[in-house]
Motif scaffolding. Sequence first.
Motif, PDB file in Angstrom:
ATOM      1  N   TRP A 653     -19.120 -21.526  -5.061  1.00 52.54           N
ATOM      2  CA  TRP A 653     -19.797 -20.261  -5.418  1.00 52.54           C
ATOM      3  C   TRP A 653     -19.070 -19.535  -6.550  1.00 52.54           C
ATOM      4  O   TRP A 653     -19.567 -18.544  -7.063  1.00 52.54           O
ATOM      5  N   GLU A 654     -17.888 -20.012  -6.915  1.00 51.41           N
ATOM      6  CA  GLU A 654     -17.104 -19.434  -8.016  1.00 51.41           C
ATOM      7  C   GLU A 654     -16.913 -17.930  -7.852  1.00 51.41           C
ATOM      8  O   GLU A 654     -17.121 -17.141  -8.768  1.00 51.41           O
ATOM      9  N   GLN A 655     -16.514 -17.532  -6.645  1.00 56.89           N
ATOM     10  CA  GLN A 655     -16.273 -16.118  -6.345  1.00 56.89           C
ATOM     11  C   GLN A 655     -14.884 -15.706  -6.840  1.00 56.89           C
ATOM     12  O   GLN A 655     -13.952 -16.509  -6.862  1.00 56.89           O
ATOM     13  N   PRO A 656     -14.740 -14.458  -7.237  1.00 55.48           N
ATOM     14  CA  PRO A 656     -13.428 -13.977  -7.686  1.00 55.48           C
ATOM     15  C   PRO A 656     -12.432 -13.907  -6.517  1.00 55.48           C
ATOM     16  O   PRO A 656     -12.809 -13.976  -5.345  1.00 55.48           O
ATOM     17  N   GLU A 657     -11.173 -13.739  -6.874  1.00 58.01           N
ATOM     18  CA  GLU A 657     -10.111 -13.751  -5.853  1.00 58.01           C
ATOM     19  C   GLU A 657     -10.271 -12.635  -4.842  1.00 58.01           C
ATOM     20  O   GLU A 657      -9.955 -12.798  -3.655  1.00 58.01           O
ATOM     21  N   GLU A 658     -10.811 -11.452  -5.289  1.00 53.93           N
ATOM     22  CA  GLU A 658     -10.983 -10.337  -4.360  1.00 53.93           C
ATOM     23  C   GLU A 658     -11.979 -10.686  -3.246  1.00 53.93           C
ATOM     24  O   GLU A 658     -11.791 -10.328  -2.081  1.00 53.93           O
ATOM     25  N   ILE A 659     -13.055 -11.419  -3.619  1.00 52.97           N
ATOM     26  CA  ILE A 659     -14.081 -11.790  -2.633  1.00 52.97           C
ATOM     27  C   ILE A 659     -13.562 -12.902  -1.718  1.00 52.97           C
ATOM     28  O   ILE A 659     -13.745 -12.860  -0.495  1.00 52.97           O
ATOM     29  N   THR A 660     -12.913 -13.920  -2.304  1.00 58.83           N
ATOM     30  CA  THR A 660     -12.390 -15.012  -1.467  1.00 58.83           C
ATOM     31  C   THR A 660     -11.317 -14.492  -0.515  1.00 58.83           C
ATOM     32  O   THR A 660     -11.166 -14.993   0.624  1.00 58.83           O
ATOM     33  N   ASN A 661     -10.585 -13.480  -0.958  1.00 61.74           N
ATOM     34  CA  ASN A 661      -9.609 -12.845  -0.064  1.00 61.74           C
ATOM     35  C   ASN A 661     -10.314 -12.227   1.138  1.00 61.74           C
ATOM     36  O   ASN A 661      -9.880 -12.390   2.290  1.00 61.74           O
ATOM     37  N   ASN A 662     -11.409 -11.529   0.922  1.00 64.02           N
ATOM     38  CA  ASN A 662     -12.168 -10.918   2.022  1.00 64.02           C
ATOM     39  C   ASN A 662     -12.793 -11.974   2.933  1.00 64.02           C
ATOM     40  O   ASN A 662     -12.864 -11.797   4.152  1.00 64.02           O
ATOM     41  N   ILE A 663     -13.259 -13.072   2.312  1.00 65.43           N
ATOM     42  CA  ILE A 663     -13.825 -14.162   3.126  1.00 65.43           C
ATOM     43  C   ILE A 663     -12.750 -14.717   4.062  1.00 65.43           C
ATOM     44  O   ILE A 663     -12.992 -14.927   5.261  1.00 65.43           O
ATOM     45  N   ALA A 664     -11.563 -14.943   3.502  1.00 71.29           N
ATOM     46  CA  ALA A 664     -10.462 -15.471   4.327  1.00 71.29           C
ATOM     47  C   ALA A 664     -10.087 -14.471   5.429  1.00 71.29           C
ATOM     48  O   ALA A 664      -9.876 -14.855   6.590  1.00 71.29           O
ATOM     49  N   PHE A 665     -10.043 -13.195   5.069  1.00 65.75           N
ATOM     50  CA  PHE A 665      -9.635 -12.185   6.057  1.00 65.75           C
ATOM     51  C   PHE A 665     -10.637 -12.080   7.198  1.00 65.75           C
ATOM     52  O   PHE A 665     -10.262 -12.178   8.379  1.00 65.75           O
ATOM     53  N   PHE A 666     -11.904 -11.852   6.879  1.00 66.69           N
ATOM     54  CA  PHE A 666     -12.890 -11.636   7.947  1.00 66.69           C
ATOM     55  C   PHE A 666     -13.152 -12.922   8.741  1.00 66.69           C
ATOM     56  O   PHE A 666     -13.370 -12.872   9.955  1.00 66.69           O
ATOM     57  N   SER A 667     -13.131 -14.072   8.074  1.00 71.10           N
ATOM     58  CA  SER A 667     -13.298 -15.336   8.801  1.00 71.10           C
ATOM     59  C   SER A 667     -12.149 -15.532   9.787  1.00 71.10           C
ATOM     60  O   SER A 667     -12.352 -15.921  10.948  1.00 71.10           O
ATOM     61  N   LEU A 668     -10.936 -15.247   9.323  1.00 68.35           N
ATOM     62  CA  LEU A 668      -9.770 -15.386  10.192  1.00 68.35           C
ATOM     63  C   LEU A 668      -9.806 -14.352  11.317  1.00 68.35           C
ATOM     64  O   LEU A 668      -9.505 -14.675  12.474  1.00 68.35           O
ATOM     65  N   LYS A 725     -17.484  -4.967  -1.183  1.00 71.47           N
ATOM     66  CA  LYS A 725     -18.852  -5.042  -0.681  1.00 71.47           C
ATOM     67  C   LYS A 725     -19.289  -6.509  -0.740  1.00 71.47           C
ATOM     68  O   LYS A 725     -19.269  -7.135  -1.790  1.00 71.47           O
ATOM     69  N   LEU A 726     -19.687  -7.038   0.402  1.00 70.51           N
ATOM     70  CA  LEU A 726     -20.006  -8.453   0.495  1.00 70.51           C
ATOM     71  C   LEU A 726     -21.508  -8.677   0.633  1.00 70.51           C
ATOM     72  O   LEU A 726     -22.199  -7.903   1.322  1.00 70.51           O
ATOM     73  N   GLU A 727     -22.008  -9.737  -0.016  1.00 69.19           N
ATOM     74  CA  GLU A 727     -23.434 -10.083   0.072  1.00 69.19           C
ATOM     75  C   GLU A 727     -23.722 -10.696   1.453  1.00 69.19           C
ATOM     76  O   GLU A 727     -22.820 -11.120   2.179  1.00 69.19           O
ATOM     77  N   MET A 728     -25.018 -10.786   1.766  1.00 68.43           N
ATOM     78  CA  MET A 728     -25.427 -11.345   3.051  1.00 68.43           C
ATOM     79  C   MET A 728     -25.022 -12.813   3.181  1.00 68.43           C
ATOM     80  O   MET A 728     -24.644 -13.274   4.259  1.00 68.43           O
ATOM     81  N   ARG A 729     -25.115 -13.567   2.073  1.00 68.49           N
ATOM     82  CA  ARG A 729     -24.730 -14.974   2.166  1.00 68.49           C
ATOM     83  C   ARG A 729     -23.234 -15.116   2.436  1.00 68.49           C
ATOM     84  O   ARG A 729     -22.795 -16.061   3.076  1.00 68.49           O
ATOM     85  N   ILE A 730     -22.455 -14.158   1.914  1.00 75.13           N
ATOM     86  CA  ILE A 730     -21.010 -14.165   2.201  1.00 75.13           C
ATOM     87  C   ILE A 730     -20.777 -13.928   3.690  1.00 75.13           C
ATOM     88  O   ILE A 730     -19.977 -14.612   4.333  1.00 75.13           O
ATOM     89  N   TRP A 731     -21.518 -12.951   4.237  1.00 76.87           N
ATOM     90  CA  TRP A 731     -21.383 -12.672   5.675  1.00 76.87           C
ATOM     91  C   TRP A 731     -21.836 -13.879   6.502  1.00 76.87           C
ATOM     92  O   TRP A 731     -21.268 -14.181   7.556  1.00 76.87           O
ATOM     93  N   GLY A 732     -22.876 -14.562   6.014  1.00 74.14           N
ATOM     94  CA  GLY A 732     -23.330 -15.769   6.709  1.00 74.14           C
ATOM     95  C   GLY A 732     -22.247 -16.828   6.753  1.00 74.14           C
ATOM     96  O   GLY A 732     -22.014 -17.487   7.784  1.00 74.14           O
ATOM     97  N   LEU A 733     -21.558 -17.013   5.589  1.00 75.42           N
ATOM     98  CA  LEU A 733     -20.458 -17.970   5.536  1.00 75.42           C
ATOM     99  C   LEU A 733     -19.338 -17.561   6.499  1.00 75.42           C
ATOM    100  O   LEU A 733     -18.758 -18.409   7.199  1.00 75.42           O
ATOM    101  N   ILE A 734     -19.051 -16.273   6.556  1.00 74.01           N
ATOM    102  CA  ILE A 734     -17.993 -15.772   7.442  1.00 74.01           C
ATOM    103  C   ILE A 734     -18.337 -16.052   8.908  1.00 74.01           C
ATOM    104  O   ILE A 734     -17.492 -16.518   9.686  1.00 74.01           O
ATOM    105  N   VAL A 735     -19.584 -15.776   9.281  1.00 75.08           N
ATOM    106  CA  VAL A 735     -20.003 -15.989  10.675  1.00 75.08           C
ATOM    107  C   VAL A 735     -19.921 -17.468  11.056  1.00 75.08           C
ATOM    108  O   VAL A 735     -19.401 -17.837  12.118  1.00 75.08           O
ATOM    109  N   VAL A 736     -20.440 -18.338  10.180  1.00 76.59           N
ATOM    110  CA  VAL A 736     -20.403 -19.779  10.461  1.00 76.59           C
ATOM    111  C   VAL A 736     -18.965 -20.265  10.559  1.00 76.59           C
ATOM    112  O   VAL A 736     -18.601 -21.027  11.468  1.00 76.59           O
TER     113      VAL A 736
END
Length: 755
Positions: A653-668, A725-736
């Motif tokens: 998805w070529e997301q910036p580091e700030e977004i991938t950081n949030n993905i890692a945090f909320f997924s964890l 602020k995260l998009e819905m698809r980001i939240w979907g990835l986090i939930v999965v």
Amino acid sequence: MADRNNILYKGTAVTSGVGKAIVYNTGMQTELGSISAMVGEEEKDEIPLNQKLNKLTKHLIFVTIGLAVAFLVFGWISGKEIYTLIQTSIAWTIAAIPEGLPIVASIALARGMLRLARKNVVVKKLEAVETLGETTVIFTDKTGTLTKNQLTVNTFYFPGDERMNVEWHKKTRPVIKEHESPKENSNFSHMLKIAVLANDASLTGEKNANKDDKAYNHNKSSSDEPPSEDNNKTDTGKSKEDKDKNNDEDYSEIESGKGEGDPLEVALLNFSQKFDQDLYQDNPQLERKLHDPFDSDSMVMGAINQEGESFYVAGKGAAHAIIERSGNILIDDEVKEFTEDDKEYWNKKNDELSDEGLRVLAFGYKTLNTLPEGEEAEDFLHQLTFTGLVGFIDPPRREVADAIRTCREAGIKVVMVTGDHPGTAKNVGKQINLFKEGEEDSGSIMGKNLQEELGKESRDSNLTKTSIFSRMDPSQKLRLIKHFQKNGEIVGMTGDGINDAPALKRANIGIAMGKRGTQVAQEVSDMVLKDDAFNSIVQAIKQGRIIFGNIRKFIVYQLSYHLSEIIIIASISFSLFALPLLPLQLLFLNLLSDVFPALALGVGEGSPGVMKKPPKDPEEPILTRQNWFQVGLYGSILAICICGAYYFAHYIWEQPEEITNNIAFFSLAFSQLLHVFNMRESDEHIFKNQVTRNKYIWMALALCFSILFAAYFIPGIADVLSFQKLEMRIWGLIVVTSLIPLLIIQVLKLFNKNL
């Protein structure tokens, strides 16, 4: 010591009789002084939980600091920015150390102590809880712990070799199954009559029943039976409030009654009242004319009551004394001569009943046309008609048999250590199923034979196989405990008196009685039973196992997700030299996971099958190899899933580091919280287990999720934690990503019972 009958001991009370005494020892040379010396000399072998936790924590600190320094040096040599390296090293250190471990461990232990207090067990030391779970042998007293400490009519033995055994049923009268109409037996009827007339006790609520009978009050004595070794332990004089503290004591009152006077006489009155209320009420109406109170020389007591125009003489006492005072015997409704052969036979029968562990009294009667006068009135218990023997027993507590069965399933050996007669101890042992199948005839070892058995070095000696030790004194109890400890056993010891203090102090777990225990015994013990019940010891052991199991669970829980944090930081930092999780984010996340879900695990009810497993080895570390394997597997699965989401968002998805950081945090964060459900035992149901039944788990998860979402939506906190602020698809990835580790681990648990 139990067989000495001509020694007075310092610290004991003389209750009757006269005599002269020679002082041959004083101070520390007395038996009390010897006990005091033994208490001062003995030390307890402790295996405190805190030492194991400290050892684990130190290892984690050294490993973490070593890895952080290695990362810092490697990055500096590679030419990376020093600020980023220091920040990552700090994050790594935060991720590795389970900050909430000591707090949660202490709270779990304290919570367990409060839970035990509600079960009538007061634990004085936190570390004693762990030792409870390791106990392999319980040395328990008989009177008041295994038994109810109240005498009960158990057996009638009549001429003609007719035996009637009494069975007690809750809230019903006593039953004699062998005979549908025992009252048709003349001997039985006379014994019921004698039991009430030759009796100076009174049941609760009947204290004033005979106050109008002047003759009765004038002649009444305080006791009419030989003092027994259990007499000083009876609780017949206790208040109703004390008796109603637990269900077992309510049941004791139904069986043995409550009253004032000699326990044997109270038991006789209670049986008579429960068996035939009408007859019990009729007999006391006969006016007492004369009374021969109990005397330690004669060993008998009796009374003469007017019955119509004649006088009924009722006598009871020690079997040999009544037998010698009897000239006739009642057999099949006929009065026959009581020959010397008959007397010899009944003396032997008395010995046989005593060997069964029964306290035995003999009964006799006669009818007179005139009231004795002069010297005859002083001693009228002669030429009686012998009616038979009555056997009494201190009945076992109803829940003890099940508790001992539970101990056996849990790999715990229960050993009775008592000062009582071997026959009494063995009889109680049979009733409570103390023996394993085939051990009923193994007998018991008396204190005087203990030294001989201790000389046998083999573990196959009789000591390790014996379930009853009788006639034991303080020093012998102490040597017995040391012998078992030398053979690798973890010993729990119950006691109530000063003489038990050395053994209580030496035992791995000293258990004092709260109701009848002395202050000395309670001071040197590790725990106190408020209800003096053996079942409370079993509940304490169960709770000790549950608490240690819970501590182990939340340590595995904490270390596994802390390991995942280390792996995530290491993998992404070494591959992309980017910081996937910021130090403040890790502190915030660990504040939630290290405390609330871990604490909820620590106060869980435990597995129902915890008492079907053998005790754990006291030398066993707080985490076994299997536990470390679980930590490694769980942490790796969590890390692989989180890293996969991070790399997916970064490369696909070529997301910036700030977004991938949030993905890692909320997924964890979400996967860590859901990871608590992986702490169920592998043999438990996937949906119905000790974790899902724990209401505190659900409360902790609700609180943590609420805090996470509040932090995300509150601008000030979101800015501090670098939330975007995260998009819905980001939240979907986090939930999965959060659900996948839970599903993988649960599937693995279905196929591998060691997980």
